[in-house]
Scaffold this motif. Sequence first.
Motif, PDB file in Angstrom:
ATOM      1  N   ARG A   1     -13.814  11.741   5.154  1.00 43.13           N
ATOM      2  CA  ARG A   1     -12.395  12.370   5.725  1.00 43.13           C
ATOM      3  C   ARG A   1     -11.870  11.043   6.140  1.00 43.13           C
ATOM      4  NH1 ARG A   1     -10.434  12.983  10.675  1.00 43.13           N
ATOM      5  NH2 ARG A   1      -8.979  14.228  10.755  1.00 43.13           N
TER       6      ARG A   1
ATOM      7  N   ALA B   1      -4.430   7.252   9.176  1.00 45.68           N
ATOM      8  CA  ALA B   1      -3.730   8.020   8.112  1.00 45.68           C
ATOM      9  C   ALA B   1      -2.415   7.760   7.844  1.00 45.68           C
ATOM     10  CB  ALA B   1      -4.086   9.512   8.662  1.00 45.68           C
ATOM     11  N   TYR B   2      -1.933   6.813   8.532  1.00 50.90           N
ATOM     12  CA  TYR B   2      -0.353   6.477   8.207  1.00 50.90           C
ATOM     13  C   TYR B   2      -0.219   5.154   7.302  1.00 50.90           C
ATOM     14  CZ  TYR B   2      -0.331  10.189  11.655  1.00 50.90           C
ATOM     15  OH  TYR B   2      -0.489  11.106  12.369  1.00 50.90           O
ATOM     16  N   LEU B   3      -0.954   5.220   6.099  1.00 45.36           N
ATOM     17  CA  LEU B   3      -0.672   3.996   5.314  1.00 45.36           C
ATOM     18  C   LEU B   3       0.539   4.088   4.564  1.00 45.36           C
ATOM     19  CD1 LEU B   3      -4.598   4.400   4.156  1.00 45.36           C
ATOM     20  CD2 LEU B   3      -3.655   3.009   5.989  1.00 45.36           C
ATOM     21  N   PRO B   4       0.825   2.817   4.195  1.00 48.93           N
ATOM     22  CA  PRO B   4       2.158   3.002   3.216  1.00 48.93           C
ATOM     23  C   PRO B   4       1.670   3.334   1.852  1.00 48.93           C
ATOM     24  CG  PRO B   4       1.566   0.572   3.957  1.00 48.93           C
ATOM     25  CD  PRO B   4       0.673   1.553   4.812  1.00 48.93           C
ATOM     26  N   LYS B   5       2.529   3.474   1.089  1.00 53.05           N
ATOM     27  CA  LYS B   5       2.120   3.841  -0.105  1.00 53.05           C
ATOM     28  C   LYS B   5       1.961   2.586  -1.118  1.00 53.05           C
ATOM     29  CE  LYS B   5       6.597   5.894  -1.394  1.00 53.05           C
ATOM     30  NZ  LYS B   5       7.117   7.069  -1.649  1.00 53.05           N
TER      31      LYS B   5
ATOM     32  N   ASN C   1      -8.347  10.383  -0.182  1.00 57.88           N
ATOM     33  CA  ASN C   1      -7.145  11.627   0.030  1.00 57.88           C
ATOM     34  C   ASN C   1      -5.846  11.501  -0.864  1.00 57.88           C
ATOM     35  OD1 ASN C   1      -4.994  12.834   1.651  1.00 57.88           O
ATOM     36  ND2 ASN C   1      -6.368  13.020   3.023  1.00 57.88           N
ATOM     37  N   PRO C   2      -5.817  12.614  -1.523  1.00 59.40           N
ATOM     38  CA  PRO C   2      -4.675  12.321  -2.586  1.00 59.40           C
ATOM     39  C   PRO C   2      -3.184  12.135  -2.067  1.00 59.40           C
ATOM     40  CG  PRO C   2      -5.281  14.663  -2.301  1.00 59.40           C
ATOM     41  CD  PRO C   2      -6.317  13.853  -1.598  1.00 59.40           C
ATOM     42  N   LEU C   3      -3.009  12.614  -0.821  1.00 59.45           N
ATOM     43  CA  LEU C   3      -1.384  12.354  -0.468  1.00 59.45           C
ATOM     44  C   LEU C   3      -1.460  11.391   0.828  1.00 59.45           C
ATOM     45  CD1 LEU C   3      -0.676  16.282   0.011  1.00 59.45           C
ATOM     46  CD2 LEU C   3      -0.248  14.763  -1.589  1.00 59.45           C
ATOM     47  N   ARG C   4      -2.429  11.064   1.634  1.00 59.69           N
ATOM     48  CA  ARG C   4      -2.249  10.376   2.457  1.00 59.69           C
ATOM     49  C   ARG C   4      -2.900   8.852   2.007  1.00 59.69           C
ATOM     50  NH1 ARG C   4      -0.283  11.978   7.660  1.00 59.69           N
ATOM     51  NH2 ARG C   4       1.784  12.682   6.922  1.00 59.69           N
ATOM     52  N   GLY C   5      -4.018   8.928   1.286  1.00 61.68           N
ATOM     53  CA  GLY C   5      -4.770   7.863   1.009  1.00 61.68           C
ATOM     54  C   GLY C   5      -4.417   6.858  -0.065  1.00 61.68           C
ATOM     55  N   LEU C   6      -5.180   6.087  -0.668  1.00 58.10           N
ATOM     56  CA  LEU C   6      -4.830   5.509  -2.057  1.00 58.10           C
ATOM     57  C   LEU C   6      -5.719   5.865  -3.110  1.00 58.10           C
ATOM     58  CD1 LEU C   6      -5.637   2.008  -0.274  1.00 58.10           C
ATOM     59  CD2 LEU C   6      -3.410   3.302  -0.178  1.00 58.10           C
TER      60      LEU C   6
END
Lengths: 505, 429
Positions: A439, A445-449, A368-373
């Motif tokens: 998905r 879904a709230y992973l740190p960047k 996931n581009p915004l929330r994943g890695l």
Amino acid sequence: MLSILIWFPIIGAAIISFLPVKLTPSQSRLLASGIGGATFFWTLFLVSKFNYQGEGIQLSEFLPWLEFIGLNYNIGVDGLSFPLVVLNTFLIWTAIYSSDLEEEGGKPLQRPRLFYALMLILGGCITGALLSQNLLLFFIFYEVKLIPVYLLINIWGGENRGYAGTKYLLYTAFSGVFVLISFLGLVFLTSSTFDYQNLQSQVLPFGKQIILLVTLIIGFGIKIPLVPLHTWLPDAYTEASTPVSMILGGILSKLGTYGLIRFGLGLFPEVWSSVAFPLACVAVVSALYASLVAVAQTDLKKMVAYSSIAHIAFVVLATAAGTPLSLLGAVCQMFAHGLIVALLFNLVGIVESKTGSRDLTILKGLMNPLRGLPLTGGLMILGVMASAGIPGMVGFIGEFLSFQGSFIVFPILTLLCLVATGLTAVYFVILLNRAFFGRLDTKIAYLPKVQFSERTPAIILSILIVLLGLQPNLLTKFSERTSITIATTSGTPSTPPIIYRYLKD
Amino acid sequence: MTTTITETKIPPSTHEFANVIHRLEAGGSMLPDTPENLMQIIGIYKAYAVPMDFYWRDLLYIAERVFLNPLPFFKYFLPKEYLDLHNHYAGDDADLRIWRGEATAHPELLAFIQKGETFKMPKLFHHLNHDRINMEFAEACMNAMLWHRGMGGQFDPYLDTDEYKANADRAIKAYFQGNPVMLGLYKLFPEMFIEQVRQLSYYANLGLFWEVMAPVFFEMSDIYDEGGFKGVPDAMNFLVNGIFAIAGRPIYHHVYIRGKCYEIIPKSKGFMWLYEAALPYVEAVFYRTSPFRGTKSYNAQAKQVPDEQKDFHYGILYADVLPVGTAGIPPTLLMDDMLHFLPDYLIDYYRQHCRGEDDMLIQLGITFQRSMYNVTSAVIQALRTALLYPLDDTNPKHLMANRRFFEAQMDRFKRSEARLRDIQSQDYR
């Protein structure tokens, strides 16, 4: 000049440990990576001094030490060891740099000074082992590096670190014992010195040589590891923290294959062809077994660990074949494997520190581009493809040369190893599919960047993997000369293994 | 206080969403009433209204001026005339003044058209650089309305009448006057052109719908800034009142060809905003739309997409916002549009959560989802007011009728994709 590579990190370790000022983890890391980086650049400087056409040992240094037991400080490099030295200094630096991960995960690195000191000592010892031209000296470095690794696993490892560390210690200690028995046997029976250049096994009868060689192979086989002797590896690799895993998988396993070529093939060229076929069989079993076990894993790191066993087995196959091309392939594969495994462990470390899990049944949709890695995922795809031997990356160079070199000697076994390469794609596609595609789960879904500094090691490793895949000459030119030399002294190309001759008739 | 009344009058609901239903019966919204929610939804109304101000102008421009242009390369390039077009619900000369601001295009929108995210350059370069309002999203909404027919109202059946076809025929012939190729084509394939005009009528329909919503959202933002709203129900009630005030506004489709106006759907048909635009829009866009290419397989054998259009459930109320920014997720276009116009308090709020600015697109998407639950609540309350009984009715039978209506509405959110459960918690962001 070479000595600097060994002693600079070790002195650096002493400085870090005994510095009167108390350093914070990040300061220690800065200092340690400074030392690691300086060592690496000194290695690059030495590379520029290296004569690619020169035969035998270069840049050697000799210092009589304990002459009554034949231990001399005798070091040097050739085309076989130099790529590994470069790999080692580079990976130690990268690993120290990427030890940052622990900090980002929330808890700062515990006992940083000890950690970085041990890492630097480890780096120095591995370089020492690779450079040693004296059997006892090699053995000393080979054994000394055991202690830092044991401590690194045991102090900073995962939950089961005590078990894994002890297992590693016992196995590797036995590995040392076998190697030492073989070395002592060779030296006592030929009544020569421990210096590599003076050792000639040809004077010995066939039976004694075989016994010594098999002992040696068992010793290094534990280290590589070959399949029945491998059980320490999945535990040690998975329990170790990310930077330690990078070193374990990236360079420590190469000591085994290096020893196999240098001391096995190098010291017993006469009888090598007799053990070559069984050894190749073991390699094939290792490759297939480890690949199949990897398919069954649900732990990211275990998967990478088993894939490491499978891919290092290709080196053993190529070594067993002993042709100039296969030896060149072996060196390339060692280098490629080192980069790729280090990259994969680094990425798995990032995933673990961000998601808190390595479980393929939990991880999902990390691309996931915004929330994943997403970058981690992208590099993971690259690393996995490199590992599976997709052209354009360094893994292909190593595997292709190994297989092409081995095929003329062991056609069937090489084809079986190709099956193992195919299986690489199977288990790594499972890994990508489960962890990165699909998905993103709302619950995780709230992973740190991922911070930029955490990405850098993986990015640099990836660039190297692609660069060397597109321009393999940078890597192969190191060892072309040396692999021809080793292959001709062992005489393998003209005399294929006994069994092979059987099959042919 | 109303809560106590209803609770004493009729027994509590046993519905899965009993809490939400009780809140609706007490005059509340499906969205919990917290200051945080209020701040989020108003902020996003503001951010939505600015691109919407562009959408409605451009939709009308396409419906009225671009019309059947076979190669509409520049249909997203609004002429000054349409930027200056007076909104009927704002400014001094408004038919019904909802927003106290200017009737022409919003200043933030004008600034964005000028400079975009980069710097001042000709519109064409902004467009090629994709530094623009994603009009494709508005067209996708229009398409959803066009394709999901039969959602009530008279507008859609009218498009199939001979009267409509005759009107369209006049306009088509006028538009292609002196163009024998297109006229010949029209003679060969008349339905092809008529269908295009139907689509353009929906352009006009949606444009007229958003012409109302943009000033409503601007005004709500202004009221909030002045401290006018005390909670989420206030915001919802403003919408309900707005809906009733505007319900009777005409829906029409006029085309301007060489300075002459052709009335394809004349105002005299009496199509009303509420029944012909608002309700079909909510049904088509909030509930149904079409499955995202990136989340569902259209494979007929996989049976992931329902056979019946009424079973479609891919609207914003069901949407999975987490993959916004990925390939195959259409709402990304809208989220990207809103991103340019977020009020500062919302940007500050997003900075403190999740990945801050990095995943603002998703955070604002979830806020948008919350706000659309509030808008849907307003629609549900408006429908209840129009069709059923007031909330403070004393007759238990009437209250039960209301209860059944709310329960039937909530039944639509029972499926697992519905985000009604998620938005009840502030942790869903």
